[in-house]
Design an enzyme around this catalytic site. Structure first.
Site, PDB file in Angstrom:
ATOM      1  N   HIS A   1       1.003  -1.400   0.319  1.00  0.00           N
ATOM      2  CA  HIS A   1       0.285   0.185   0.001  1.00  0.00           C
ATOM      3  C   HIS A   1       0.633   1.093  -0.391  1.00  0.00           C
ATOM      4  O   HIS A   1       0.146   2.197  -0.387  1.00  0.00           O
ATOM      5  CB  HIS A   1      -0.788  -0.348   1.284  1.00  0.00           C
ATOM      6  CG  HIS A   1      -2.089   1.231   1.503  1.00  0.00           C
ATOM      7  ND1 HIS A   1      -2.164   1.617   0.249  1.00  0.00           N
ATOM      8  CD2 HIS A   1      -2.317   1.709   2.494  1.00  0.00           C
ATOM      9  CE1 HIS A   1      -3.932   2.239   0.605  1.00  0.00           C
ATOM     10  NE2 HIS A   1      -3.175   2.343   2.139  1.00  0.00           N
TER      11      HIS A   1
ATOM     12  N   LYS B   1     -30.773   3.449  -2.268  1.00  0.00           N
ATOM     13  CA  LYS B   1     -30.964   4.723  -3.324  1.00  0.00           C
ATOM     14  C   LYS B   1     -31.970   5.213  -3.048  1.00  0.00           C
ATOM     15  O   LYS B   1     -32.726   6.184  -2.882  1.00  0.00           O
ATOM     16  CB  LYS B   1     -30.699   4.740  -4.369  1.00  0.00           C
ATOM     17  CG  LYS B   1     -28.876   4.522  -4.632  1.00  0.00           C
ATOM     18  CD  LYS B   1     -28.326   4.445  -6.452  1.00  0.00           C
ATOM     19  CE  LYS B   1     -26.920   4.807  -6.375  1.00  0.00           C
ATOM     20  NZ  LYS B   1     -26.646   5.128  -7.720  1.00  0.00           N
TER      21      LYS B   1
ATOM     22  N   SER C   1     -28.039   8.301   0.557  1.00  0.00           N
ATOM     23  CA  SER C   1     -26.307   7.634   0.230  1.00  0.00           C
ATOM     24  C   SER C   1     -25.647   6.650   1.003  1.00  0.00           C
ATOM     25  O   SER C   1     -26.151   6.412   1.861  1.00  0.00           O
ATOM     26  CB  SER C   1     -25.266   9.324   0.633  1.00  0.00           C
ATOM     27  OG  SER C   1     -23.722   8.859   0.592  1.00  0.00           O
TER      28      SER C   1
ATOM     29  N   ASP D   1     -22.697   5.507   0.663  1.00  0.00           N
ATOM     30  CA  ASP D   1     -21.607   5.316   1.794  1.00  0.00           C
ATOM     31  C   ASP D   1     -22.106   5.314   2.864  1.00  0.00           C
ATOM     32  O   ASP D   1     -21.745   5.039   3.996  1.00  0.00           O
ATOM     33  CB  ASP D   1     -20.835   6.123   1.109  1.00  0.00           C
ATOM     34  CG  ASP D   1     -19.315   6.165   1.675  1.00  0.00           C
ATOM     35  OD1 ASP D   1     -18.454   4.872   2.311  1.00  0.00           O
ATOM     36  OD2 ASP D   1     -18.888   6.887   2.614  1.00  0.00           O
TER      37      ASP D   1
ATOM     38  N   TYR E   1     -12.464   7.054  11.014  1.00  0.00           N
ATOM     39  CA  TYR E   1     -11.638   7.168  10.170  1.00  0.00           C
ATOM     40  C   TYR E   1     -12.211   6.498   9.021  1.00  0.00           C
ATOM     41  O   TYR E   1     -12.500   5.675   8.722  1.00  0.00           O
ATOM     42  CB  TYR E   1     -10.219   7.244  10.377  1.00  0.00           C
ATOM     43  CG  TYR E   1      -9.387   7.011   9.157  1.00  0.00           C
ATOM     44  CD1 TYR E   1      -8.052   7.590   9.544  1.00  0.00           C
ATOM     45  CD2 TYR E   1      -9.099   6.525   7.694  1.00  0.00           C
ATOM     46  CE1 TYR E   1      -7.844   7.677   8.419  1.00  0.00           C
ATOM     47  CE2 TYR E   1      -8.746   6.841   6.974  1.00  0.00           C
ATOM     48  CZ  TYR E   1      -7.168   7.528   6.919  1.00  0.00           C
ATOM     49  OH  TYR E   1      -6.390   8.387   6.153  1.00  0.00           O
TER      50      TYR E   1
ATOM     51  N   SER F   1     -12.002   6.658   4.917  1.00  0.00           N
ATOM     52  CA  SER F   1     -10.783   7.530   3.460  1.00  0.00           C
ATOM     53  C   SER F   1     -11.498   8.608   3.179  1.00  0.00           C
ATOM     54  O   SER F   1     -12.831   8.003   2.459  1.00  0.00           O
ATOM     55  CB  SER F   1      -9.991   6.347   3.050  1.00  0.00           C
ATOM     56  OG  SER F   1      -8.881   5.597   3.366  1.00  0.00           O
TER      57      SER F   1
ATOM     58  N   THR G   1      -5.615  10.776  -0.126  1.00  0.00           N
ATOM     59  CA  THR G   1      -5.821  10.721   1.115  1.00  0.00           C
ATOM     60  C   THR G   1      -6.196  11.738   2.159  1.00  0.00           C
ATOM     61  O   THR G   1      -5.718  12.419   2.355  1.00  0.00           O
ATOM     62  CB  THR G   1      -6.510   9.652   1.813  1.00  0.00           C
ATOM     63  OG1 THR G   1      -5.379   9.121   2.456  1.00  0.00           O
ATOM     64  CG2 THR G   1      -6.854   8.244   1.144  1.00  0.00           C
TER      65      THR G   1
END
Length: 616
Positions: free
Chosen positions: A329, A412, A417, A419, A441, A443, A454
């Site tokens: 990563h 939806k 939303s 997310d 947290y 991202s 990010t």
């Protein structure tokens, strides 16, 4: 450390930036991308105070307010640090003011093992046609080579978000790349793709070099499969001492072990270079994971032996034909490799890849096995690394919730939303389990800026806390629960929108802190316990989604926390839960329960609203 970020669109919109026709489509907008902004100091401090309010009590908050007030006094240290940061950001020779600091602190200077603390994985859904491991591995290799061809020739279409192109610079570090252990800080190296057309194949802990070009022509899928079958035969049934396990070590230990390994035999440097310069690693494991938990664990960590974790890309194919991927990563976040892996699975599933001739040319050179001189010192290092790795993995637990109740399509329809909605599932589950909410947290990708990576979207808000408390209070009417839920979701959407614009508070505060000179004392804002508390990520979360994956994840970032990676597919949700055995089964249960309860609440609210609208 940073975490992976949400998926992005590929379809080309109308772009307000000029194109650079001296390069291929992949990089045509690179020079036009804006630089990462430095937010106004006042805005960041206001956002910071708002974000910490639900995490601390009134007395703690008062102290934090005082520290922030001191920091932003006219002519004080805050203004001076802001001036220094702006000077760096406005330097024409600096493309991104955050880049060097972030790469050093979060990745290359980070000394814990890449597994489990840095690397991440995707596990693929089954390929019903290619159940033979050599057949599946050959198809994956061919598809990966097609993606590589588009990257090397710069013909790949850039990614876009809300009509704007994203930075594609990290694609240069995708293939023929490797991380190197070094003190005090690691580094990344890339190799010429025109002269390095080989892959590293690992089987039974043995390393083989497989050239994928003969007489200027790339090997067909049938030829790759025939070569892989030779590797299966050459590897036999016995395992070699696992050189690869050294890459699982603490980076300082691995630095010393690598020096020792190179000193053991002059030829070792060139042998390692063959691995390091290869296009990618292909790991042919002899295990046969069955369940989603088993395959996720095998792709994430496995037994640590049949790998070379410093390679940027490792494709993994198991004895029973199941497959997945492990990524290093440090130089590349998850969106590029998600696109790569989704592409591979997509073109194979839809027969959109050119497999070449079914005939195998005669005279293909045999795969080259790398033979190492393993001294007693090296064998001792391998033994220590194996024990350290086994001890580390034994402390961890991984569970996968494959929730098939509903997915993006339903969310939806609920007017939310996807997310932000799933973030609230996680918040509710945590509150059910612990009776409180802690720093979370998520991202937020900032790739709309040059060399952007990010920012943090801080999920916990006053609104999210009010909502989870209401959800657990039987006296609160269902209409009120839904209303508070939408408010919490909208607060998250707002923070995420600001974060992707480079206007979160975490990276800016980090930049201000890094702007301090060595002889300067840290201002109270950074020594205040609230700062540590608000950046102690008990929940480290991120979304990447593909209809072709059945798993995606990584480890926790604090000892008392969880790494919860999630996928939001059309009709399902997937949560990967990793922790130091913090009752993952219980978290699994509460995530499932929260997803079910939320649907009931929001569907009721939608139905009620529909009834009211019909009466009007």
């Amino acid at each position: 450390m940073a975490r992976r970020n949400s998926s992005v669109a590929i379809k080309k919109p109308i772009i307000p930036y000029p194109e650079d026709n001296s390069v291929g489509p992949l990089f045509r907008y690179q020079k036009s991308l804006p630089k990462l902004p430095v937010p106004a100091l006042k805005d960041t401090l206001e956002k910071y105070l708002k974000s910490v309010r639900p995490l601390v009590n009134s007395e703690e908050y008062a102290k934090t307010e005082a520290a922030v007030a001191e920091f932003q006094k006219p002519g004080g240290i805050g203004e001076e640090l802001q001036r220094r940061l702006l000077a760096k950001a406005n330097n024409p020779n600096v493309l991104n003011w955050l880049e060097d600091w972030w790469n050093e602190i979060a990745y290359f200077g980070y000394r814990d093992p890449v597994v489990v603390y840095v690397s991440y994985f995707y596990s693929y859904k089954d390929d019903k046609i290619r159940k033979n491991p050599a057949t599946r591995a050959a198809a994956i290799t061919t598809a990966a080579l097609e993606f590589r061809r588009q990257v090397v020739n710069q013909q790949l279409e850039p990614e876009y978000a809300k009509g704007l192109p994203l930075c594609m610079d990290s694609y240069k570090l995708m293939f023929n790349a490797c991380r190197y252990p070094s003190k005090p800080s690691d580094y990344e190296a890339t190799f010429d793709p025109t002269t390095n057309n080989h892959i590293t194949v690992i089987r039974k802990n043995k390393f083989f070099i497989l050239d994928l070009v003969k007489d200027g022509i790339q090997l067909s899928t049938a030829e790759i499969e025939s070569q892989l079958l030779k590797i299966y035969e050459l590897a036999g049934d016995t395992k070699d001492p696992p050189i690869g396990v050294l890459t699982t070590e603490n980076r300082d230990n691995w630095t010393e072990y690598r020096k020792m390994f190179l000193a053991a035999d002059p030829k070792h440097e060139q042998l390692l270079k063959k691995i390091e310069s290869s296009i990618f690693a292909l790991c042919l494991d002899d295990s046969s994971p069955i369940t989603v938990d088993e395959i996720s664990h095998a792709c994430w960590a496995g037994d640590g032996r049949n790998r070379y974790f410093d390679k940027s890309l490792q494709f993994i194919v198991f004895e029973n034909g199941k497959a997945g991927f492990n990524g290093e990563h440090s130089s590349m976040d998850g969106t590029p490799t998600c696109r790569l892996n989704d592409f591979i699975c997509n073109v194979i599933a839809n027969n959109k890849v050119d497999y070449g001739s079914p005939n195998v040319r005669s005279g293909l050179p045999a795969p080259q096995q790398l033979h190492f001189n393993l001294t007693s010192e090296v064998l001792s290092a391998i033994s220590k690394a194996e024990k350290n790795y086994d001890d580390l993995i034994a402390k961890h637990d991984l569970r996968v919730l494959a929730y098939e109740g509903y997915g993006k399509n339903v969310i939806k329809k609920l007017g939310a939303s996807p997310d932000a909605y799933v973030q609230m599932i996680i918040q509710l589950a945590y509150y059910k389990m612990y009776g409180t909410n802690r720093a979370t947290y998520e991202s937020a990708q900032t790739r709309k800026f040059q060399h952007g990576r990010t920012e943090v979207c801080r999920t916990v808000s006053v609104d999210s806390v009010n909502w989870v408390k209401a959800m657990e209070d039987p006296k609160v009417p269902i209409e009120a629960k839904a209303e508070l839920g939408y408010k919490a979701i909208n607060a998250h959407v707002k923070y995420m929108a600001e974060a992707v614009e480079g206007r979160g508070c975490d990276r800016h505060l980090f930049g201000l802190r890094m702007s301090l000179k060595p002889n300067e004392n840290k201002p109270a804002i950074f020594t205040d316990p609230t700062y540590a508390k608000s950046t102690h990520w008990n929940l480290s979360t991120s979304q990447l989604s593909s209809e072709y994956f059945q798993g995606y994840g990584w480890g926790e970032v604090v000892p008392d926390g969880y790494g919860i990676a999630y996928m939001i597919n059309n009709d399902s949700l997937n949560f990967n839960i990793v922790s130091l055995r913090l009752k993952n089964d219980t978290m699994w249960h509460y995530l499932k329960e929260s997803a079910t309860e939320m649907r009931q609440v929001f569907e009721y609210a939608q139905a009620k609203a529909g009834q009211i609208k019909a009466k009007l």
